[in-house]
Structures are given as C-alpha cells and as structure tokens.
Design a protein around this motif. Structure first.
Motif, PDB file in Angstrom:
ATOM      1  N   GLY A 175      10.494  53.622  63.443  1.00 53.40           N
ATOM      2  CA  GLY A 175      10.914  54.052  62.155  1.00 53.40           C
ATOM      3  C   GLY A 175      12.483  54.516  62.495  1.00 53.40           C
ATOM      4  O   GLY A 175      12.749  55.024  63.618  1.00 53.40           O
ATOM      5  N   SER A 177      15.138  52.985  62.792  1.00 54.30           N
ATOM      6  CA  SER A 177      15.790  52.186  63.771  1.00 54.30           C
ATOM      7  C   SER A 177      15.721  52.718  65.232  1.00 54.30           C
ATOM      8  O   SER A 177      16.081  51.968  66.009  1.00 54.30           O
ATOM      9  N   GLU A 206      12.027  39.360  65.652  1.00 49.78           N
ATOM     10  CA  GLU A 206      12.185  38.606  64.583  1.00 49.78           C
ATOM     11  C   GLU A 206      13.261  37.963  64.344  1.00 49.78           C
ATOM     12  O   GLU A 206      14.462  38.561  64.947  1.00 49.78           O
ATOM     13  N   LEU A 209      18.983  37.836  60.185  1.00 51.77           N
ATOM     14  CA  LEU A 209      19.595  37.222  58.955  1.00 51.77           C
ATOM     15  C   LEU A 209      21.044  37.701  59.461  1.00 51.77           C
ATOM     16  O   LEU A 209      21.049  38.925  59.849  1.00 51.77           O
ATOM     17  N   PRO A 212      22.661  40.168  55.842  1.00 51.12           N
ATOM     18  CA  PRO A 212      21.952  40.023  54.370  1.00 51.12           C
ATOM     19  C   PRO A 212      22.215  41.187  53.563  1.00 51.12           C
ATOM     20  O   PRO A 212      22.286  42.260  53.961  1.00 51.12           O
ATOM     21  N   GLU A 214      20.523  44.391  51.447  1.00 55.23           N
ATOM     22  CA  GLU A 214      19.417  44.953  51.605  1.00 55.23           C
ATOM     23  C   GLU A 214      19.037  45.725  50.297  1.00 55.23           C
ATOM     24  O   GLU A 214      19.740  46.544  49.799  1.00 55.23           O
ATOM     25  N   TYR A 241      22.299  48.430  60.176  1.00 56.54           N
ATOM     26  CA  TYR A 241      22.109  49.633  59.360  1.00 56.54           C
ATOM     27  C   TYR A 241      21.127  50.603  60.309  1.00 56.54           C
ATOM     28  O   TYR A 241      19.948  50.380  60.261  1.00 56.54           O
ATOM     29  N   PHE A 290      15.156  41.910  52.125  1.00 55.08           N
ATOM     30  CA  PHE A 290      16.251  41.261  52.574  1.00 55.08           C
ATOM     31  C   PHE A 290      16.874  40.053  51.496  1.00 55.08           C
ATOM     32  O   PHE A 290      15.878  39.488  51.262  1.00 55.08           O
ATOM     33  N   GLU A 302      10.029  45.265  55.149  1.00 48.25           N
ATOM     34  CA  GLU A 302       8.925  46.299  55.663  1.00 48.25           C
ATOM     35  C   GLU A 302       8.501  47.113  54.487  1.00 48.25           C
ATOM     36  O   GLU A 302       9.301  47.257  53.362  1.00 48.25           O
TER      37      GLU A 302
HETATM   38  N1  ADP Z   1      15.578  40.264  60.715  1.00 47.00           N
HETATM   39  C1  ADP Z   1      16.654  41.151  60.365  1.00 47.00           C
HETATM   40  N2  ADP Z   1      18.037  40.525  59.942  1.00 47.00           N
HETATM   41  C2  ADP Z   1      19.065  41.304  59.673  1.00 47.00           C
HETATM   42  N3  ADP Z   1      19.047  42.595  59.907  1.00 47.00           N
HETATM   43  C3  ADP Z   1      17.766  43.160  60.162  1.00 47.00           C
HETATM   44  C4  ADP Z   1      16.682  42.372  60.343  1.00 47.00           C
HETATM   45  N4  ADP Z   1      15.530  43.328  60.917  1.00 47.00           N
HETATM   46  C5  ADP Z   1      16.132  44.671  60.844  1.00 47.00           C
HETATM   47  N5  ADP Z   1      17.711  44.522  60.537  1.00 47.00           N
HETATM   48  C6  ADP Z   1      18.600  45.724  60.136  1.00 47.00           C
HETATM   49  O1  ADP Z   1      17.997  46.795  60.979  1.00 47.00           O
HETATM   50  C7  ADP Z   1      17.723  47.745  60.237  1.00 47.00           C
HETATM   51  C8  ADP Z   1      16.437  48.608  60.559  1.00 47.00           C
HETATM   52  O2  ADP Z   1      15.400  47.600  60.734  1.00 47.00           O
HETATM   53  P1  ADP Z   1      13.882  47.711  59.867  1.00 47.00           P
HETATM   54  O3  ADP Z   1      13.088  46.925  60.354  1.00 47.00           O
HETATM   55  O4  ADP Z   1      13.995  47.988  58.554  1.00 47.00           O
HETATM   56  O5  ADP Z   1      13.340  49.242  60.819  1.00 47.00           O
HETATM   57  P2  ADP Z   1      13.189  50.743  60.320  1.00 47.00           P
HETATM   58  O6  ADP Z   1      11.732  51.050  60.416  1.00 47.00           O
HETATM   59  O7  ADP Z   1      13.767  51.327  61.528  1.00 47.00           O
HETATM   60  O8  ADP Z   1      13.877  51.004  59.083  1.00 47.00           O
HETATM   61  C9  ADP Z   1      17.454  47.149  58.775  1.00 47.00           C
HETATM   62  O9  ADP Z   1      17.698  47.846  57.670  1.00 47.00           O
HETATM   63  C10 ADP Z   1      18.641  46.239  58.845  1.00 47.00           C
HETATM   64  O10 ADP Z   1      19.941  46.492  58.618  1.00 47.00           O
END
Ligand code: ADP
Ligand code: MG
Length: 350
Positions: A175, A177, A206, A209, A212, A214, A241, A290, A302
């Motif tokens: 969580g 990041s 994964e 993008l 994207p 958000e 982010y 996204f 998520e």
């Molecule tokens: N598949 C993706 N494509 C583009 N940006 C992504 C992707 N996955 C995550 N991110 C970026 O990373 C951030 C954190 O990923 P996230 O899966 O939301 O994890 P956390 O649980 O830490 O919030 C996202 O808010 C986004 O900015």
C-alpha cells in the motif's frame, strides 16, 4: 442519554503509520461530540497498544504519536472492551486494513466502523482482488501474478510474452506504493521483481498505462445498499504517483468532482458498486480507476479498504461534495458498523 464511547485506533505497524496519525487527527477533530466521547488508542510501530487521551470536545493538542514517553500507558489489546463501546480502526496497510484487526475486534465482540474481515483481506491482496474483478468482468490492465516468491525464468518469459512495457511490479500486500516499481525495459525487470519480493512472496506485474488520468470514488454502505460518491480526480500526479508524492507533494491537486462527461462518471460509479459488492464490501472503501488518455478506456486499479481520511484526502472530500459533512460521515461509519455487528450476532445466535 449517555454518550457513546468511540475508540479511535490509530498508528499501527505499517509504513502508512504517519498517514494513519493524520487521518485519526481529522477524525478526532470532526467527531460529533454531542453524541460521542472519543478514547484514542495508539498502536506503536512495534505493535504494542497504548491508551491515549479521552476527549469530550475537539482537542487542541496533537495526538500521541510517540509511545516511548508513555510506557505506563501500555495496555493489553484486549482491554479495548473496557475502554469503549465501538471502535473505528483508522489504520492503513498491513495489520490495519487487511482484516487482522477486524478479526480481533470480532473475537472481542466489539462493533467497529469500516470494512469487515473479508472485504479488508480481499482488497489488501492485489492479486486476489484482481482475480475477483476479472471474474465479474470489470476492465483491468493485463497482469501476471507470482504467488510463491519464486522468480523463475518461466515467469519472466510469461511476463515478457503477455505484457507490453512499461510494466508495474507490485508486492501484492503493501500500500502507499511501498515496494512498487515502474519498469521500462525487460533488462530492468529482474531487479524490480527482487525488490518487490522483499516485501511479499505474492507479486503482481501489470501493464503500465502512459500517464493515465487517476480518478477515485467513495463507496459508503453495507453490501448491496452501497452508494458511490465521485469520481474525483487526482491531478498532476505525474507519471508515477508514489508514496512521497501522495502525501508530501503540494503539486498534487484533487478535483472534486472530476471533470468528466456524466456518462463516463456514471460508468465508473457502476463499476465501483459492482466491485465493492463482489469483495463483500461493508462500511466504506475507496475504489480507484485509471482512464487512458488516448482511448478514454476505463480500468479499475484497486480498492482501498480504509482510505486516507486526512483533511485533504479524497474520500471525505467526495462525500462532503455529496452533502455529507465529515462529522456525518463518521457517524454513518459507526452506524453501519453497529448494524453489521447486530446482524452478525443474530446469525451467530442461530
Ligand atoms: N498499471 C499502471 N499504469 C500506470 N500507472 C500505474 C499503474 N499501476 C500503478 N500506477 C501508478 O502507481 C501508483 C500506485 O499504484 P497502486 O497500485 O495504486 O498502489 P498503492 O496500493 O500503493 O496505492 C498509482 O496511483 C499510479 O500512479
Ligand atoms: Mg493506489
């Protein structure tokens, strides 16, 4: 009528401890003190519980966030039953929003606000939640899962075959990041996987993008009675982010509501409701999406079981925008938790 005693549980063992302190500060400031008194309980980074202050009105001093000075206030976690009537775990990350504290409160027979065990556990694990969302046909970016911490040549080949770079490598159970990396080329993949494996043996890789939009929605309610506020947009999030940006970067702005055509916003809310029901959502959660800039395609990213609840956080802003003050939101969380508790007790009594 005697006031209800609300225990605000905050701090915790996860890397998101500081956010929890900020969220709890906002809760303690915003509670309806005509109805509740607030007993704070702080969980230190080593997992020990400390009795904090008891408030009957908005406090003017900051909340306890350094337990060391208060060794004499250390309590057994089970003492919660004597300190209050209902608990609001304002905790983020592992052991806060993954079902463990929720399970503990159920064993103590205490009603609590926020998601129940199942929705917390299912949404904490990015791999389990993706599999559930895939089952019900909610669009997501393509992904590959690792479930045993083993970074084999076969897995690397599968990732390279199924996904297009850039990819994101994420430990399934963190969580904010933590442990996440963006990988631009196949050469960088192994080191990113090795980094993620430090945090969890379950890993999601994964497709990324490109920059994207958000957008995030706020779910409120138990099960099918859920209502969705938003979406709001996290703007200027940059390409990635990350943890510091999320909480420390002033450039990050929150647009509530997001500037989107009404049909797009409605489609996002419908996906959010579907996803929340599929993970047995109760209480509240934030469902994050996204939007691909080039195509307008919507992807569920998520669900955060216990989203940030600071004065600048998306969730409380989304519901304020729908006409529910932060005070009313907290009262509603407590009512939903008590309703679920009563229902569970009825089932257990049969
Ligand atoms: N598949 C993706 N494509 C583009 N940006 C992504 C992707 N996955 C995550 N991110 C970026 O990373 C951030 C954190 O990923 P996230 O899966 O939301 O994890 P956390 O649980 O830490 O919030 C996202 O808010 C986004 O900015
Ligand atoms: Mg996120």
């Amino acid at each position: 009528m005697a006031k209800e005693k609300l225990i605000v549980l905050y701090g915790g063992r996860s890397a998101e401890r500081e956010v929890s302190v900020m969220s709890a500060t906002n809760v303690v400031k915003s509670v309806d003190y005509a109805r509740f008194s607030v007993q704070t309980v702080f969980i230190a980074s080593d997992g020990d519980f400390y009795r904090g202050e008891l408030f009957d009105a908005v406090p003017d001093a900051p909340l306890l966030d350094n337990a060391s000075a208060l060794a004499n206030r250390k309590i057994s976690p089970a003492l919660l039953t004597e300190l209050g009537d209902v608990v609001f775990p304002v905790l983020h990350g592992p052991q806060g929003e993954d079902g463990s504290i929720q399970g503990f409160l159920e064993i103590l027979k205490m009603p609590y606000a926020g998601p129940g065990i199942l929705s917390a556990a299912a949404t904490m694990d990015k791999l389990v939640s993706k599999e559930i969302f895939a089952q019900i046909g909610i669009p997501q970016v393509p992904y590959v899962g690792i479930t045993d911490g083993v970074i084999s040549d076969e897995k690397i080949a599968e990732i390279n075959e199924k996904l297009t770079y850039p990819v994101f490598v994420k430990p399934a159970n963190m969580g904010s990041s933590v442990g996440i990396s963006k990988v631009n080329t196949a050469q960088e993949l192994l080191s990113a996987l090795t980094e993620a494996a430090k945090f969890d043996s379950r890993i999601v890789v994964e497709e990324g993008l490109i920059n994207p939009r958000e957008v995030e929605t706020g779910a409120l309610g138990n099960g099918d009675a859920v209502e969705i506020a938003g979406p709001g947009e996290v703007a200027n999030s940059g390409n990635f982010y990350d943890y510091d940006e999320k909480y420390k970067n002033d450039a990050l702005t929150i647009d509530v509501p997001a500037h989107l055509p009404e049909d797009v916003a409605a489609a996002i809310r419908a996906y959010a409701a579907q996803a929340y029901k599929a993970v047995a959502g109760t209480g509240l959660s934030r469902c994050d999406f996204f939007i691909e800039r080039a195509t307008g395609a919507i992807y569920l990213n998520e669900i955060n079981a216990i989203p940030g609840f600071t004065a600048f956080s998306m969730y409380p802003l989304l519901w304020e925008n729908r006409g529910l003050t932060v005070r009313e939101q907290i009262t509603r969380f407590v009512e939903l938790g008590k309703a679920r508790f009563a229902e569970r007790e009825r089932h257990l009594a049969n």
